[in-house]
Design an enzyme around this catalytic site. Structure first.
Site, PDB file in Angstrom:
ATOM      1  NE  ARG A  36      -2.078  -1.017   2.511  1.00 12.03           N
ATOM      2  CZ  ARG A  36      -2.975  -1.995   2.539  1.00 12.03           C
ATOM      3  NH1 ARG A  36      -3.111  -2.721   3.628  1.00 12.03           N
ATOM      4  NH2 ARG A  36      -3.727  -2.241   1.498  1.00 12.03           N
ATOM      5  CE  LYS A 197      -9.811 -16.863  -5.245  1.00 15.91           C
ATOM      6  NZ  LYS A 197     -10.256 -16.252  -4.008  1.00 15.91           N
ATOM      7  N   GLY A 350      -1.583  -4.111  -2.855  1.00 12.25           N
ATOM      8  CA  GLY A 350      -1.467  -5.520  -2.512  1.00 12.25           C
ATOM      9  C   GLY A 350      -0.080  -6.061  -2.793  1.00 12.25           C
ATOM     10  N   GLY A 373      -7.477  -4.457  -3.006  1.00 11.48           N
ATOM     11  CA  GLY A 373      -8.891  -4.606  -3.323  1.00 11.48           C
ATOM     12  C   GLY A 373      -9.532  -3.267  -3.654  1.00 11.48           C
TER      13      GLY A 373
HETATM   14  C1  3PG Z   1      -6.170  -4.443   2.336  1.00  7.28           C
HETATM   15  O1  3PG Z   1      -5.091  -4.874   2.754  1.00  7.28           O
HETATM   16  O2  3PG Z   1      -6.572  -4.645   1.176  1.00  7.28           O
HETATM   17  C2  3PG Z   1      -6.973  -3.558   3.241  1.00  7.28           C
HETATM   18  O3  3PG Z   1      -6.275  -3.211   4.382  1.00  7.28           O
HETATM   19  C3  3PG Z   1      -8.321  -4.173   3.563  1.00  7.28           C
HETATM   20  O4  3PG Z   1      -8.152  -5.340   4.291  1.00  7.28           O
HETATM   21  P1  3PG Z   1      -9.278  -6.468   4.254  1.00  7.28           P
HETATM   22  O5  3PG Z   1      -9.261  -7.073   2.880  1.00  7.28           O
HETATM   23  O6  3PG Z   1      -8.942  -7.439   5.352  1.00  7.28           O
HETATM   24  O7  3PG Z   1     -10.598  -5.763   4.500  1.00  7.28           O
END
Ligand code: 3PG
Length: 395
Positions: A36, A197, A350, A373
């Site tokens: 990242r 999930k 992720g 996400g």
């Molecule tokens: C992630 O790792 O998906 C983003 O940095 C968002 O983090 P969060 O789910 O804690 O908002």
């Protein structure tokens, strides 16, 4: 959306929201995966080349509005300065007098990384006064945090109201790459899904049902689908979405989309841990006290054969409990298969992105998203607040 290419940054203070939420080793404090940070470099380089004063801001982890020492951004600043080969200044907060003084002392071409935004509860609450304080630090706001674009937080949406606001190069690249999946994916288009999930992926699955040909399901979520089909899944953990799984299977059927579930799985009777032993069984024969921990050998072949036919694949979620070596074979095999495919290969962010990076094959994929996400939200067709706010600025 306008991007950094559309504005003049010379001598300007640019507040750049990045997603430096990187995995940090709790014992050593070192960064396990710096993807990242690397992904933000094109934007930072562009701004430095154009004589901006670069003020970076990010969250790290979920400190819940309090200062948590292990969630400071110092290791990120160190890594970033190694990559940029220049000093990265830091501050002990993201707003306040010290920060203002440091910002005012910045010279063109210098970089300052502010402290974790989430040490302030106002960040996640999207507090306007907090957003205003962040905005007051700069002349232009740049959003390059695709991974956090699905969050309606002060540094993502609030601050954009007070400053000229444009997208960074990473945000632009992510939207283009994932946008192609939604628009005209070369077919056959397959989705390979794993992870725990079903509920995280329902929206995405429903939205792509008209475009996708085959959905391969492994990982923890396969247990939910197997159970929804009436099979015994033993002691496997499932979330409570049997109805959702059934709904998705019905929908797939009505749209002529093939859902492929494992034929066999690895199971264990032991406590999940480094010493747990695995057995390969058919999904017809899962004993009541067994837990599913990976896809089986036949399924590896089944999924591989399917994937070899596809022209586009989107992958999100490991096939088993990847952290435990004896339960990681399914995921490793899929990684291997992905590297051999000729079509477009897209990795959701992720843990899947981390695995691909760890196994050193990120460069062999067409695209590895930095958003976990966020990429699922985007593919579900929902508008991302971070993208919306920029679009609204330029209506
Ligand atoms: C992630 O790792 O998906 C983003 O940095 C968002 O983090 P969060 O789910 O804690 O908002």
């Amino acid at each position: 959306n306008l991007t950094i290419r559309d504005l003049d940054f010379s001598g300007k203070k640019a507040l750049v929201r990045v997603d430096f939420n990187v995995p940090i080793n709790a014992e050593t404090g070192s960064i396990n995966d710096d993807s990242r940070i690397r992904a933000a470099i094109p934007t930072i380089d562009y701004l430095l080349d154009h004589q901006a004063k670069v003020i970076l801001c990010s969250h790290l982890g979920r400190p819940d509005g309090k200062v948590v020492e292990s969630m400071r951004l110092a290791p990120v600043a160190k890594r970033l300065s190694e990559i940029l080969r220049q000093e990265v200044l830091t501050a002990s907060d993201c707003i306040g007098d010290e920060v203002t003084a440091k910002v005012n002392a910045l010279e063109d071409g210098q970089v300052l990384l502010l402290e974790n935004l989430r040490f302030h509860p106002e960040e996640e609450a999207n507090d306007p006064a907090f957003a205003r304080k962040l905005a007051d630090l700069a002349d232009i706001y740049v959003d390059d945090a695709f991974g956090t674009a699905h969050r309606k937080h002060a540094s993502i949406v609030g601050v954009a109201k007070y400053l000229p606001a444009v997208a960074g190069l990473l945000l632009e690249k992510e939207l283009n790459a994932l946008g192609k999946v939604l628009e005209h994916p070369p077919r056959p288009f397959m989705i390979l899904l794993g992870g725990a999930k079903v509920s995280d992926k329902v929206g995405m699955l429903e939205n792509v049902m008209d475009k996708v040909d085959t959905i391969l399901i492994g990982g923890g979520m396969a247990a939910t689908f197997l159970k929804a089909q009436g099979l015994e899944i033993g002691d496997s953990l499932i979330d409570d979405s049997l109805d959702t799984a059934k709904m998705l299977m019905d929908k797939a059927k009505s749209k002529n989309v093939k859902i492929v579930l494992p034929d066999d799985v690895l199971i264990t009777f032991d406590k999940i841990g480094p010493d747990a032993k695995a057995e390969n069984v058919s999904v017809e024969n899962i004993p009541p006290t067994a837990k599913i921990v990976d896809i089986g050998l036949l399924t590896i072949t089944l999924f591989t054969k399917q994937l070899e036919k596809c022209k586009t694949v989107f992958w999100n979620g490991p096939m088993g409990i990847y952290e435990i070596p004896q339960f990681s074979e399914g995921t490793r095999a899929m990684v291997n298969t992905m590297t051999r495919l000729h079509g477009t290969t897209i990795i959701g962010g992720g843990s899947t992105a981390e695995i691909v990076t760890e196994l050193n094959i990120a460069s062999k994929m067409s695209f590895v998203s930095t958003g976990g996400g966020a990429s699922l939200k985007f593919l579900s067709g929902e508008k991302l607040p971070g993208v919306e706010v920029l679009a609204k600025k330029h209506e």
